[in-house]
Every structure is written in C-alpha cells, then in structure tokens.
Design a protein around this motif. Sequence first.
Motif, mmCIF file in Angstrom:
data_model
loop_
_atom_site.group_PDB
_atom_site.id
_atom_site.type_symbol
_atom_site.label_atom_id
_atom_site.label_comp_id
_atom_site.label_asym_id
_atom_site.label_seq_id
_atom_site.Cartn_x
_atom_site.Cartn_y
_atom_site.Cartn_z
ATOM 1 N N ARG A 128 14.802 -31.366 -43.997
ATOM 2 C CA ARG A 128 15.372 -30.023 -43.896
ATOM 3 C C ARG A 128 15.287 -29.478 -42.468
ATOM 4 O O ARG A 128 16.248 -28.903 -41.957
ATOM 5 N N PHE A 129 14.116 -29.674 -41.832
ATOM 6 C CA PHE A 129 13.933 -29.068 -40.503
ATOM 7 C C PHE A 129 14.010 -30.077 -39.348
ATOM 8 O O PHE A 129 13.895 -29.705 -38.187
ATOM 9 N N GLY A 130 14.210 -31.337 -39.697
ATOM 10 C CA GLY A 130 14.325 -32.363 -38.652
ATOM 11 C C GLY A 130 13.002 -32.624 -37.931
ATOM 12 O O GLY A 130 12.983 -33.011 -36.760
ATOM 13 N N TRP A 131 11.888 -32.425 -38.659
ATOM 14 C CA TRP A 131 10.586 -32.650 -38.029
ATOM 15 C C TRP A 131 10.254 -34.138 -37.974
ATOM 16 O O TRP A 131 10.823 -34.946 -38.704
ATOM 17 N N TRP B 230 -2.645 -20.029 -51.422
ATOM 18 C CA TRP B 230 -1.261 -19.702 -50.998
ATOM 19 C C TRP B 230 -1.297 -19.168 -49.565
ATOM 20 O O TRP B 230 -2.032 -18.241 -49.261
ATOM 21 N N PHE B 231 -0.512 -19.773 -48.677
ATOM 22 C CA PHE B 231 -0.518 -19.366 -47.281
ATOM 23 C C PHE B 231 0.635 -18.402 -46.989
ATOM 24 O O PHE B 231 0.496 -17.436 -46.242
ATOM 25 N N GLY B 232 1.796 -18.681 -47.575
ATOM 26 C CA GLY B 232 2.931 -17.753 -47.495
ATOM 27 C C GLY B 232 3.531 -17.568 -46.116
ATOM 28 O O GLY B 232 3.903 -16.455 -45.747
ATOM 29 N N GLY B 233 3.645 -18.640 -45.355
ATOM 30 C CA GLY B 233 4.232 -18.528 -44.017
ATOM 31 C C GLY B 233 5.698 -18.923 -44.016
ATOM 32 O O GLY B 233 6.228 -19.406 -45.021
ATOM 33 N N TYR B 234 6.341 -18.670 -42.888
ATOM 34 C CA TYR B 234 7.711 -19.165 -42.734
ATOM 35 C C TYR B 234 7.889 -19.754 -41.344
ATOM 36 O O TYR B 234 7.128 -19.470 -40.425
ATOM 37 N N TYR B 235 8.914 -20.571 -41.217
ATOM 38 C CA TYR B 235 9.155 -21.285 -39.976
ATOM 39 C C TYR B 235 10.334 -20.629 -39.237
ATOM 40 O O TYR B 235 11.461 -20.627 -39.744
ATOM 41 N N GLN B 236 10.063 -20.054 -38.119
ATOM 42 C CA GLN B 236 11.072 -19.448 -37.236
ATOM 43 C C GLN B 236 11.774 -18.217 -37.807
ATOM 44 O O GLN B 236 11.923 -17.210 -37.147
ATOM 45 N N ASP B 237 12.250 -18.320 -39.041
ATOM 46 C CA ASP B 237 13.043 -17.236 -39.620
ATOM 47 C C ASP B 237 12.528 -16.970 -41.036
ATOM 48 O O ASP B 237 12.199 -17.925 -41.749
ATOM 49 N N PRO B 238 12.457 -15.688 -41.463
ATOM 50 C CA PRO B 238 11.926 -15.408 -42.801
ATOM 51 C C PRO B 238 12.648 -16.160 -43.920
ATOM 52 O O PRO B 238 12.088 -16.395 -44.986
ATOM 53 N N LYS B 239 13.901 -16.562 -43.692
ATOM 54 C CA LYS B 239 14.597 -17.284 -44.766
ATOM 55 C C LYS B 239 14.103 -18.737 -44.894
ATOM 56 O O LYS B 239 14.345 -19.386 -45.905
ATOM 57 N N ASN B 240 13.413 -19.218 -43.873
ATOM 58 C CA ASN B 240 12.904 -20.598 -43.917
ATOM 59 C C ASN B 240 11.539 -20.644 -44.589
ATOM 60 O O ASN B 240 10.527 -20.972 -43.970
ATOM 61 N N GLN B 241 11.518 -20.272 -45.853
ATOM 62 C CA GLN B 241 10.253 -20.268 -46.576
ATOM 63 C C GLN B 241 10.083 -21.563 -47.344
ATOM 64 O O GLN B 241 11.057 -22.159 -47.793
ATOM 65 N N PHE B 242 8.867 -21.970 -47.506
ATOM 66 C CA PHE B 242 8.536 -23.159 -48.305
ATOM 67 C C PHE B 242 7.034 -23.059 -48.596
ATOM 68 O O PHE B 242 6.319 -22.323 -47.905
#
Lengths: 385, 226
Positions: free
Chosen positions: A143-146, A88-100
């Motif tokens: 979701r993130f437009g990557w 489990w890495f438990g990171g987020y992208y840009q904002d803590p609400k952007n968890q996956f």
Amino acid sequence: MAYLYFVWRNLLRKKTRTLLTVLSIVVAFILYAALGTLNYAFSMGVDLAGADRLITIHKTSLIQQLPYSYVNKVRSVEGVADVTHATWFGGYYQDPKNQFPQFPVVAEEYFAMYDTVVLPPEQMEAWRKNRLGAVVGRSLVERFGWKVGDRVPLKALYDKKDGERVWEFVIEGIYEAREGQVVDTSTMFFHYDYFDEARAFGEGTVGWLILRVDSPEVANRVADEIDMLFANSSAETKTSTEKVFVESFAKQFGDIGAIVSAILAAVFFTMLLVAGNTMAQSVRERIPELAVMKTIGFSGASILLMVLAESILLAVAGGLTGVGLAWLFISGAQANLQAFLPGFAMPTSIVFSGALLSVALGFVTGIFPALQGMRLSIVSALGRR
Amino acid sequence: MEQDILVDLKQIEKSYRKGKETVKVLSGLDLEIKRGDFLALMGPSGSGKSTLLNLLGGLDSPTSGSLRIDGDQIDKLSQGQLTRWRARHVGFIFQFYNLMPVLTTERNVELPLLLTKLSKKQRRQHVDTALALVGLQDRAKHYPSELSGGQEQRVAIARAIVSDPTLLLCDEPTGDLDRATADEILDLLRDLNEQQNKTIIMVTHDPKAADHAKHTLNLNKGALEH
C-alpha cells in the motif's frame, strides 16, 4: 447453436425493455457483491479467530487500559498456556486518511501466539535488536511502497514524554500469512518496551491480554477464573474467546450480516417482480408464435427450455455484469477502505454465489411463463389471431 | 386402389363442451383423400372446416371415429407422439403467415429442420431448395417486416415444404392477400401439387381459390355435402 440464436434474437425483440431489465439486474448484483464484500470484511476477523485463544479486556470498555501486572497474574491461572498483550496505538502515516492498525507488543511472545503468520528469523532477530524497529504486513508494504530499512514516522494518539506526537520507526521485517492461511497483513507491530517508556501517560498499562489455553474445552472455566481474579479491583476484566470478542467488536457497527441480508432480500424481491414481469409480458406477446412452433412440431419441453434459457441468459448477463462492475468499484476503493476494514476485498465466493444466484433468478422468473408456453393449447392460441 | 388413399376418415365426430352444453361440430364424417390430391374445403363460418383441418393436422383429436393418415392411426396417438408425427408428416400454411418476426427468411424456413438430425450444411441446402421453389432466393436475408404479404406467404409455404411433408394443410392461405397476389400463391400451390406431387388440403371461403384445386368439398353444419 440454432436454438441459442433463436433465444438471442428473442431477447433482442424489444431492445429497450431488455436493456432496462438487464440494467435493473445489474444494479441489484452490484449491491449484492458490494454488500456481500462488506459483510465478508466484517466477518473475516471472526473466521480467523482461534478457538483456543482468549482475550481479556477492561470490563468497562476496550478503551480502558489494564495494569501490566495482570500479565503475570493471568499466566498463573491453571489452564493458561501462554500470555501476551497488545495496545491500540492509533497513529496515521503522513495523512489522517492513511490509517491502519498499529500495536506495541512483545515481539517473540506475540508472534508465538499467532502462528498463522511468518516472519523470517533474521528479520525477527533484527527487529528484536532495534529498539525503534517495527515489522509490517505484506499488504501494508504494498500500500505504501515501504521496504526493509525505511524510516516510517507516525502521528499518534499518544504524546511522547518530550512533547512530540510523531513517533519514528524503522522497518526491520515484513510478515506474511503462513501458506494456506488467510490472515490480515495490514498491521504494524513495534516494541512495547520502547512505547511504554516513551509515552507521556498510561505508563505500565496494556490495552488487552491475549492468552492461549491448554485446550478449547477449558476456555470458559479459564475465562471465569480470570474475571473472578480481578473482581472488585480498580480494573475489573471481561474475558471471552477471541471469536466472541471479534464478533462483539464488529457488532459495534450493527449486525452487518442481518442488515445486508435485509437489504438484499428487498432488492431481490423487487428484482423478481421486475424480471418476472418482463418475461411474462414477453411470452404473452408471443403466444401465437409459440403455438406455431408447437404446430410445426416443437415439443412442449423444448418451448419450456427456450423460454427458460431466455430468462436465465437475461439474468446471468445482468448478474455477471453487476458483479464485474462491483469488483471494479471495490478494487478502486480498496486502498482507502482497507485502513478501516483490512479484509475489504471481493472474495471469490461472491463471484460464484453471484453466478449461481443469477441462474436462480433467471429460473424463478422464467419458469412460470415457460410453463405457460409449454402447456398452451395450439388450437385456442392460434384462434386468437 | 387402397394404397392411393392418404387420408381416411371414418365416422368422425367432434364436439366441444361450452359451459353445460355440448356443441357438436362434426358429425359422422366419412372422407377419403387420395395421395397427390388438391382438395378445397368450403363452407360457411361455423361449418367445421377449421376443426376438420385441425384434426387432419393432429392439432386436435376427434371425440370418436377413426382417423388414419398415411397408414398412421393418429386418433390413437398421445400428445407427444402427435407432435413428432406433425413434424414428419404435415406442413401448415396459415392465413396470416405466422412467421417469426425476429428471424430472417432463411431462418424461418429452417425452423422445422431444427427438429431433424440434418447437419447445418444439409439444412442450408434444403432451405435453398425450398426458397428456390417459391422464388425467394434473393430474400433469404430479409426479415418478415421487410417483405410484402405475398412474399411472406411464400416464405410460409417454403417453411411448410422444407421438410418434405406428406401433407400440406392450408387455412385460408389467400385470405389476407389481394386478388393478383392470391392468384400467384394459388398457382404456386397448384405447381407444388402437380410438379412435386404434394397432397394439399385447403380451407377457403373464396370460390376462385377453390377453382385452383382438383376437387372441392362443401361442409355444412359438420357434415359433407356431396
């Protein structure tokens, strides 16, 4: 059509009463669809779990790590066909609400273990060659437009050795569900080697082991042998089938299925009383009219069908509106909630079961007044006037 | 002549159970009504007028006796057969009109035709004809609440005649109307009898209403007075 018109006009006889009844049915079905979707999201992992895959975790909890050396020890257990691991890495992208979910894995091993997903070979090759490379699922991309080639910084639980907490990855591939398979595509995978070398602590450990056994029949024996192998060590293990593992993980939040069923049972019981009372009252008010219809020559069966049609129409109108509104709410909340519940989307089965349930609700609430209408005696009913 | 007899009642008895008691409402009633007749049934309350009307309309069955209408032995019919028989042979007119408040005039009149195999267009033609006969073509789109008592009763008459029944049964058709309106309704019934040759049986308390009929029969304690 003329009968339907009559049914429709009867529904509009007391507009406020009809509206309030429909609204209460709408609310019940919004709850039904929303809770049903939640239950589906929680149980989705269970449905996807393979019967021939086992998960080995630390006996104390999933948070505790296992030594990497366990991978090879487990591989030598008889009946184990393949082993890999994830953490489990438990990171987020840009904002803590952007968890996956993000997992450091061994690329080829992990994708060989989960053959329900596909990654184009050239993308697998590109990922393998890039130490900072990562692959992401289709829904994450949407979701993130990557896109492939994007650099994605994630802020993680783990500090890097250089004191940085931001980890940067390069998207080298996008995986999707294999045709005909339902798979969560909201996860990011990257190289365990890079992760293990770069992290400030926990080096040489993995989160859990994933193993495939020769056949589902040997699963229990293999699980027992693995746990015996590490008994009395500093990191004892607990091995179970993937299905059991996912179920117990979901139950950390409580028995969602039982909670949902209990709430819905209460809601629909109340609904039966509300809609049933409306129909009973509506028919009671119309006894002389129904008697006149029978006098004119309408059969008891046609009276029964008309009252039932009225009650079913009322319930179906409320039911479908409720499911439709729930679909709108769920679609709106999907982007945010998919971080925690990857399968959070209204399945078609909810729409169908909602439609069936509304017909059943209409039938149950209408059948007794309908029978009353069918059986009424013309002479005594007309005598009431 | 035998074929002129539309309604033939022989030794009709009707009694009800009231608790442990049996109440005899009609006793040994013999009656013949000719086709095209307009008969007024009079008598005090409880004399059995409405019970007789219910028997004639197939809404109730006699306890014993023979009840033949237009060749059909209706005392022998099952409930389902009676329902179908009523739809074909009887038009009912009630004291309180008994229209469907949620339907317009034309939809109310159309109601008995829903039991037939007529197309929508044919039903519309029948409805127009019936409304023309009662003089209410201009009220076709009105709801009962938008009509006067007399107009409501005209709609009820149109509904009763729209399927061209053999027999019209009227239960106090003017009981809820003022004198002038009542006379209009009674004139209309007389016209239907004289011009359309409808056989009409009318229960009434009102001697002036009975004057519009061709014959008057008095019922007393379940028996006919001659």
